[in-house]
Design an enzyme around this catalytic site. Structure first.
Site, PDB file in Angstrom:
ATOM      1  N   ASP A  25       0.825  -1.211   0.000  1.00  0.00           N
ATOM      2  CA  ASP A  25       0.000   0.000   0.000  1.00  0.00           C
ATOM      3  C   ASP A  25       0.854   1.254   0.000  1.00  0.00           C
ATOM      4  OD1 ASP A  25      -1.820  -1.991   0.310  1.00  0.00           O
ATOM      5  OD2 ASP A  25      -2.918  -1.066   1.948  1.00  0.00           O
ATOM      6  N   GLU A 290       0.409  -5.544  -5.103  1.00  0.00           N
ATOM      7  CA  GLU A 290      -0.050  -4.659  -6.177  1.00  0.00           C
ATOM      8  C   GLU A 290       1.071  -3.831  -6.777  1.00  0.00           C
ATOM      9  OE1 GLU A 290      -3.010  -0.813  -6.756  1.00  0.00           O
ATOM     10  OE2 GLU A 290      -3.683  -2.491  -5.527  1.00  0.00           O
TER      11      GLU A 290
END
Length: 395
Positions: A25, A290
């Site tokens: 994140d 991600e």
């Protein structure tokens, strides 16, 4: 904490991020903050709850300081409750559904309800997904109890979504780097990696724990051509522990272990520029989460995506959604081999990952060409920061 004067004080943007899984994140939000500051000259305040983890990808960061500035981005320690004065700007972003501090929500609500004031644009930056439903949810508002709207911003792989993070000059920098093999050899030397020849196969590994990784590395020992696995200290090494002669906790960056035709190198942690260059320099990348998932795509090299595990194996739904678009124009034998090796790795299927890795090796040249073409196709003309700035203007 002191409250802000109830007028919109500056044109800055606030981005709030809670650190999950150490680097994912914060990796995304740090890249976004830097790009907004560098390419759009937007003053950005980045509020982070775990500066210690953040410092692993920004080594100059001092986790003991409440406020500091790097790359023209103001970085604040996000304590709960806030112990730093909050002044509202023009945009506030809660990254990945993190909950804004009550003090911040209170200021936003009061600005919204007070005459002659301008409330910030309030956005929730969501996780990246290739699932079909993202198209219909991107850009939808959610009316809060005060009446203000919070907008849901979904990154994605087509023009109906919020796009993908990519700095303006990234592809040019990558192409220049990859055009000269001396660049990768200099990087390997800088990282303390020894014994790698320019034509050796090099694989970077930044995954979660998986028995499939153990099986792959056992197979790599038997290959005819030398292969080098580059692994930082962390979760990947837990899977490698059965193959090592020493305890994982005792490993140090720069150490290497030769096992048959496989050499395992322990990597030092690096900043984001260094990580990008590492991906550019390897022949194959195993990535997770991600941020590294997207950077592996921008590296234009074949990769395995070890997606973050979720309840009821929902992460496999996300993986399959991405595989459908990534393999859309691939020949069946290439698509099958690449998809199956990704599924086997994520399911921890040791036998299947070995079998499909062998098939993948037989189609590696066309897969490499596909990896080279993919970034321009995936970008769909505009990157996430560009679309985000325009979205704020339009909303």
């Amino acid at each position: 904490m002191t409250t802000a004067k109830l007028t919109q004080a500056t044109k800055h943007w606030d981005i709030f991020c809670t650190v999950v899984d150490n680097y994912g994140d914060i990796g995304v939000t740090w890249r976004l903050a830097k790009q907004l500051a560098a390419e759009y000259h937007i003053p950005v305040n980045l509020w982070v709850d775990d500066l210690h983890s953040f410092s692993h990808i920004l080594p100059s960061l001092n986790p003991a300081l409440r406020q500091q500035t790097f790359n023209s981005v103001n970085i604040f320690q996000w304590n709960n409750p806030l112990d730093i004065s909050y002044v509202a700007g023009s945009v506030v972003i809660e990254a990945f559904a993190c909950e804004l501090p009550e003090q911040v929500k209170s200021v936003i609500d009061k600005l919204h309800n007070q005459a002659q004031s301008v409330a910030p644009h309030w956005l929730n930056l969501e996780y990246l997904s290739a699932e079909d439903w993202v198209d219909g949810c991107h850009g939808l508002p959610s009316t809060q109890p005060s009446g203000i709207k919070k907008w849901f911003y979904f990154p994605g792989f087509n023009r109906k979504t919020g796009g993908l993070i990519r700095e303006k000059n990234l592809f040019n920098e990558r192409d220049q780097w990859q055009a000269n093999p001396n660049n990768k050899m200099a990087l390997f030397k800088q990282l303390g990696l020894r014994g790698i020849h320019v034509d050796d196969t090099v694989v970077s590994v930044f995954s979660y724990e998986s028995p499939a990784l153990t099986a792959l590395m056992a197979q790599w020992q038997t290959l005819a051509k030398p292969i080098h696995a580059l692994i930082p200290k962390g979760r990947s090494l837990t899977s490698v522990a059965p193959l090592l002669p020493v305890d994982v906790n005792d490993l140090m960056p720069g150490q290497q272990f030769k096992m048959g035709n496989l050499t395992l190198h322990i990597l030092p942690m690096t900043d984001q520029i260094g990580f990008d260059r590492l991906l550019w320099s390897c022949d194959f990348n195993i990535v997770r989460g991600e941020d590294s998932f997207l950077r592996a795509q921008w590296a234009a090299k074949p990769f395995i995506w070890h997606i973050y595990p979720q309840e009821d194996d929902y992460h496999l739904v996300k993986l399959q959604a991405f595989m459908r678009i990534y393999c859309d124009n691939l020949a069946a034998e290439i698509s099958t081999a690449w998809c199956e090796v990704n599924l086997a790795f994520n399911q921890g299927d040791q036998q299947a990952v070995v079998n499909y890795w062998q098939q993948l090796h037989s189609v590696i040249l066309p897969l490499q060409q596909h990896a080279l073409n993919w970034p321009n196709n995936a970008l769909n003309d505009a990157d996430l920061a560009s679309r985000l700035v325009q979205f704020v203007k339009n909303s």
